[in-house]
Design a protein around this motif. Structure first.
Motif, mmCIF file in Angstrom:
data_model
loop_
_atom_site.group_PDB
_atom_site.id
_atom_site.type_symbol
_atom_site.label_atom_id
_atom_site.label_comp_id
_atom_site.label_asym_id
_atom_site.label_seq_id
_atom_site.Cartn_x
_atom_site.Cartn_y
_atom_site.Cartn_z
ATOM 1 N N LYS A 19 40.360 47.562 26.278
ATOM 2 C CA LYS A 19 40.092 49.114 26.320
ATOM 3 C C LYS A 19 38.757 49.262 25.168
ATOM 4 O O LYS A 19 39.047 48.988 24.090
ATOM 5 C CB LYS A 19 41.287 50.155 26.073
ATOM 6 N N SER A 20 37.839 49.868 25.826
ATOM 7 C CA SER A 20 36.530 50.142 25.077
ATOM 8 C C SER A 20 36.616 51.631 24.894
ATOM 9 O O SER A 20 36.481 52.349 25.928
ATOM 10 C CB SER A 20 35.262 49.395 25.417
ATOM 11 N N PHE A 21 36.060 52.527 23.753
ATOM 12 C CA PHE A 21 35.561 53.543 23.725
ATOM 13 C C PHE A 21 34.209 53.589 23.271
ATOM 14 O O PHE A 21 33.798 53.337 22.105
ATOM 15 C CB PHE A 21 36.438 54.592 22.503
ATOM 16 N N GLY A 22 33.217 53.734 24.312
ATOM 17 C CA GLY A 22 31.602 53.803 24.055
ATOM 18 C C GLY A 22 31.510 52.349 23.538
ATOM 19 O O GLY A 22 32.149 51.130 24.368
ATOM 20 N N ASP A 23 31.112 52.019 22.247
ATOM 21 C CA ASP A 23 30.795 50.872 21.685
ATOM 22 C C ASP A 23 31.842 50.283 21.195
ATOM 23 O O ASP A 23 31.884 49.066 20.675
ATOM 24 C CB ASP A 23 29.536 50.909 20.494
ATOM 25 N N VAL A 24 32.824 50.919 20.964
ATOM 26 C CA VAL A 24 34.149 50.440 20.034
ATOM 27 C C VAL A 24 34.994 49.623 21.046
ATOM 28 O O VAL A 24 35.675 50.422 22.097
ATOM 29 C CB VAL A 24 34.952 51.547 19.349
ATOM 30 N N ARG A 25 35.305 48.506 20.605
ATOM 31 C CA ARG A 25 36.423 47.766 21.351
ATOM 32 C C ARG A 25 37.699 47.889 21.043
ATOM 33 O O ARG A 25 37.969 47.118 19.930
ATOM 34 C CB ARG A 25 35.670 46.296 21.542
ATOM 35 N N ALA A 26 38.439 48.891 21.273
ATOM 36 C CA ALA A 26 39.732 49.127 20.790
ATOM 37 C C ALA A 26 40.626 47.972 21.009
ATOM 38 O O ALA A 26 41.515 47.838 19.965
ATOM 39 C CB ALA A 26 40.240 50.247 21.236
ATOM 40 N N LEU A 27 40.806 47.670 22.280
ATOM 41 C CA LEU A 27 41.766 46.580 22.553
ATOM 42 C C LEU A 27 40.840 45.363 23.439
ATOM 43 O O LEU A 27 40.399 45.763 24.056
ATOM 44 C CB LEU A 27 42.783 46.894 23.416
ATOM 45 N N ASP A 28 41.307 44.278 22.886
ATOM 46 C CA ASP A 28 40.333 43.147 23.389
ATOM 47 C C ASP A 28 41.316 41.976 24.031
ATOM 48 O O ASP A 28 41.706 41.222 22.961
ATOM 49 C CB ASP A 28 39.609 42.489 22.294
ATOM 50 N N ASP A 29 41.762 42.006 25.270
ATOM 51 C CA ASP A 29 42.566 40.917 25.873
ATOM 52 C C ASP A 29 43.897 40.847 25.036
ATOM 53 O O ASP A 29 44.224 39.790 24.836
ATOM 54 C CB ASP A 29 41.711 39.678 25.619
ATOM 55 N N VAL A 30 44.499 41.771 25.219
ATOM 56 C CA VAL A 30 46.002 41.964 24.476
ATOM 57 C C VAL A 30 46.957 41.421 25.208
ATOM 58 O O VAL A 30 47.079 42.210 26.318
ATOM 59 C CB VAL A 30 46.164 43.322 23.468
ATOM 60 N N THR A 31 47.766 40.642 24.867
ATOM 61 C CA THR A 31 49.111 40.476 25.545
ATOM 62 C C THR A 31 50.230 40.599 24.608
ATOM 63 O O THR A 31 50.190 39.851 23.496
ATOM 64 C CB THR A 31 48.966 39.226 26.164
ATOM 65 N N VAL A 32 51.219 41.358 25.039
ATOM 66 C CA VAL A 32 52.379 41.534 24.094
ATOM 67 C C VAL A 32 53.707 41.724 25.112
ATOM 68 O O VAL A 32 53.432 42.386 26.134
ATOM 69 C CB VAL A 32 52.105 42.654 23.467
ATOM 70 N N THR A 33 54.816 41.065 24.803
ATOM 71 C CA THR A 33 56.129 41.521 25.527
ATOM 72 C C THR A 33 56.943 42.260 24.582
ATOM 73 O O THR A 33 56.868 42.023 23.339
ATOM 74 C CB THR A 33 56.615 40.115 26.159
ATOM 75 N N ALA A 34 57.990 42.855 25.131
ATOM 76 C CA ALA A 34 59.075 43.375 24.267
ATOM 77 C C ALA A 34 60.374 43.176 24.991
ATOM 78 O O ALA A 34 60.429 43.739 26.046
ATOM 79 C CB ALA A 34 58.749 44.984 24.074
ATOM 80 N N PRO A 35 61.150 42.614 24.306
ATOM 81 C CA PRO A 35 62.739 42.459 25.164
ATOM 82 C C PRO A 35 63.400 43.730 25.180
ATOM 83 O O PRO A 35 63.251 44.304 24.363
ATOM 84 C CB PRO A 35 63.307 41.164 24.334
ATOM 85 N N GLN A 36 64.338 43.869 25.925
ATOM 86 C CA GLN A 36 65.436 44.703 26.147
ATOM 87 C C GLN A 36 66.336 44.762 25.103
ATOM 88 O O GLN A 36 66.752 43.775 24.671
ATOM 89 C CB GLN A 36 66.017 44.606 27.633
ATOM 90 N N GLY A 37 66.679 45.799 24.563
ATOM 91 C CA GLY A 37 67.846 45.922 23.533
ATOM 92 C C GLY A 37 67.449 45.354 22.176
ATOM 93 O O GLY A 37 68.076 45.163 21.307
#
Ligand SMILES: Nc1ncnc2c1ncn2[C@@H]1O[C@H](COP(=O)(O)OP(=O)(O)OP(=O)(O)O)[C@@H](O)[C@H]1O
Length: 520
Positions: A19-37
């Motif tokens: 995700k970019s906002f104008g020239d700012v690349r706020a997120l660059d190919d981010v992969t995250v998982t979160a388990p249940q409980g």
């Protein structure tokens, strides 16, 4: 440390998110998982992209690329309502309740059960009550939300997402507005949520809390994932290093200078209760040049009111406050707050407010506008009511540079800055006015561990340069690390005023809860 044993299924999967906002690349190919409980903590420096990532998950921000899967189903959220319907709810740092409505009405607002548009009030109230009981969130159902302390308002926000059937609960720096006691209550609520199989994501800058509550810790830097580890693979020092990319040195307290001239004298100050608090009774103390004096108190003990009187925002009922800075200024019951604050600033006081949104910045005006707070009667920046824009922009540029603020420039809107960077801007603005007395309320609120260390050093430097600092903080470690003296306020009275060397976490804890309530 949380139990790591039983296997956990990934419930939230964010893959290749950019995700970019104008020239700012706020997120660059981010992969995250979160388990249940389980609790998954997201940590990282200010501006690393934590909030943006969570906003993608909760439908506030649409990513440029990447996929979101909840419970194995790919989702394309366009709005927060889409995310809510998919079982994702986010609890923000700042609560957004309707002050004049009751707690239960706030919980059901926008999601009312009813037939033919008619709200079944009894049914709705009972459902909220049952939910509150099930998750041990003891909120007063019929109280007006605006009358409640922040910690209870936060519980109402949690109930709101649970009422909407959230399976995934995101908490964005939930503890930063809470006192240590209130934090315990939040962690108990988080345990209940886990036991009910909810997937929790938790953004925090407080590493001890992260290590005590999270099963997995994901570190972000510059919009990317740096590491993602299980709690039992981590220690505090290693985690700090992976967040800031270096070891964090302790601050330099310097040699304590000879006690200088008195810069602030608070004598017999009295104030009736402003809201529900105890007000202030017979408060007297002095602060000398060269000193950093801490002010501690659990929420509603009167310490906030005391700082409001000292910074000229509220006139006391009795007693005096004398600032002997560049000029001498006395505040008493006859003082008009509208005139007092500018006069105190002129005399050399700077103030970092606790609530940066209410009084710290003007959110819809460019940053250079906020740079002028407290400087509108300075002819360098404003003449005959006309703002000198080039000077204001140059000032904002200097604040950004010297405060290490991540912002696109003086024309950026405050709302485009990450929370911590906005706080850094406010703090640096106040430091730049070269204060004789700096009143700082929770100055490291929302600031990452590396920047918080640098900020504490700057407070020490104000004192080393012959100024004085009054530092209000709910973080006892921060007070013990930074201050020469610590004052504790309990039930509207100063119950402890002691040199740091004579304070321990235990003695402060006892004073904070009134167990050693012997007037100082
Ligand atoms: N609406 C927006 N417009 C422009 N830039 C934005 C916007 N929202 C975020 N950004 C930028 O994206 C980057 C990441 O911001 P984000 O709020 O996600 O950081 P963070 O890790 O949550 O920081 P903090 O710890 O300070 O809260 C920052 O550089 C920020 O200025």
């Amino acid at each position: 440390m949380p139990d790591q044993q039983s296997p956990a299924v990934s419930y939230v999967e964010l893959a290749g998110i950019s995700k970019s906002f104008g020239d700012v690349r706020a997120l660059d190919d981010v992969t995250v998982t979160a388990p249940q409980g389980r609790v998954t903590a997201i940590v990282g420096e200010n501006g690393a992209g934590k909030s943006t990532l969570m906003k993608v998950l909760s439908g506030v921000v649409t990513p440029d690329r990447g996929t979101v899967r909840i419970g194995g189903v790919e989702r394309h959220f366009r709005t927060t309502r889409d995310a809510t319907l998919a079982g994702v709810g986010m609890v923000y740092q700042e609560t957004a309740l309707v002050a004049a409505m009751s707690v239960w009405e706030n919980v059901v607002l926008g999601w009312e059960p009813g037939q033919r548009g008619i709200l079944r009030r009894k049914h709705a109230r009972r459902t909220v009550g049952e939910l509150a009981e099930r998750y041990s969130l003891p909120v007063p159902l019929d109280a007006h939300a605006g009358d409640l302390p922040v910690s209870i308002q936060q519980q109402v926000e949690i109930l709101k997402v649970l009422y909407r059937n959230a399976d995934v609960v995101i908490l964005d720096e939930p503890t930063s507005v809470l006192t240590p006691q209130e934090r315990e209550g939040l962690f108990a609520a988080m345990l209940n949520l886990q036991a009910e199989g909810k997937t929790l994501l938790f953004i925090s800058h407080k590493l001890d809390e992260v290590l005590a509550s999270a099963h997995h810790v994901t570190v972000m830097r510059h919009g990317r994932i740096v590491s993602s580890q299980r709690n039992d693979e981590l220690d505090r020092r290693g985690l700090a290093r992976s967040i800031v990319g270096r070891d964090i040195a302790p601050i330099d307290l310097g040699t304590r200078p000879e006690r200088g001239a008195t810069v602030l004298s608070v004598q017999h100050v009295e104030l009736g209760a402003l809201h529900e608090g105890p007000g202030i009774r017979e408060a007297s103390f002095e602060v000398a040049r060269g000193e950093v004096v801490g002010v501690a108190g659990v929420s509603g003990s009167g310490q906030h009111e005391l700082l409001q009187v000292i910074s000229g925002l509220v006139a006391p009922d009795a007693g005096t406050v004398v600032l002997d800075g560049r000029t001498r200024k006395e505040v008493d019951s006859a003082s008009d707050p509208a005139a007092t604050l500018p006069a105190l600033r002129k005399a050399g006081m700077s103030h970092i407010p606790a609530d940066r949104n209410a009084v710290g910045t003007l959110r819809r005006r460019p940053l250079w506008f906020s740079a002028l707070v407290g400087r509108l009667d300075d002819p360098e920046y404003c003449r005959r009511g006309v703002i000198r824009r080039p000077a204001a922009r140059a000032l904002a540029e200097r604040i950004i540079r010297e405060g290490g603020v991540k912002a696109s420039g003086p024309d950026a809107l405050p709302e485009s800055l990450s929370g911590g960077n906005l706080q850094k801007f406010i703090v640096q603005r106040e430091l730049l006015s070269d204060p004789v007395l700096l009143v700082a309320e929770e100055p490291t609120h929302g600031i990452d561990i590396g920047a918080a260390r640098d900020l504490r050093q700057k407070l020490r430097d104000v004192a080393a340069d012959g100024g004085a600092v009054l530092l209000a903080s709910t973080d006892l470690d921060e007070l013990l690390e930074t201050c020469d003296r610590i004052i504790v306020v309990f039930d509207g009275r100063i119950v402890l005023d002691a040199d740091r060397q004579d304070c321990t976490e235990e003695s402060l804890g006892a004073a904070l809860t009134g167990l050693s309530a012997v007037p100082a």
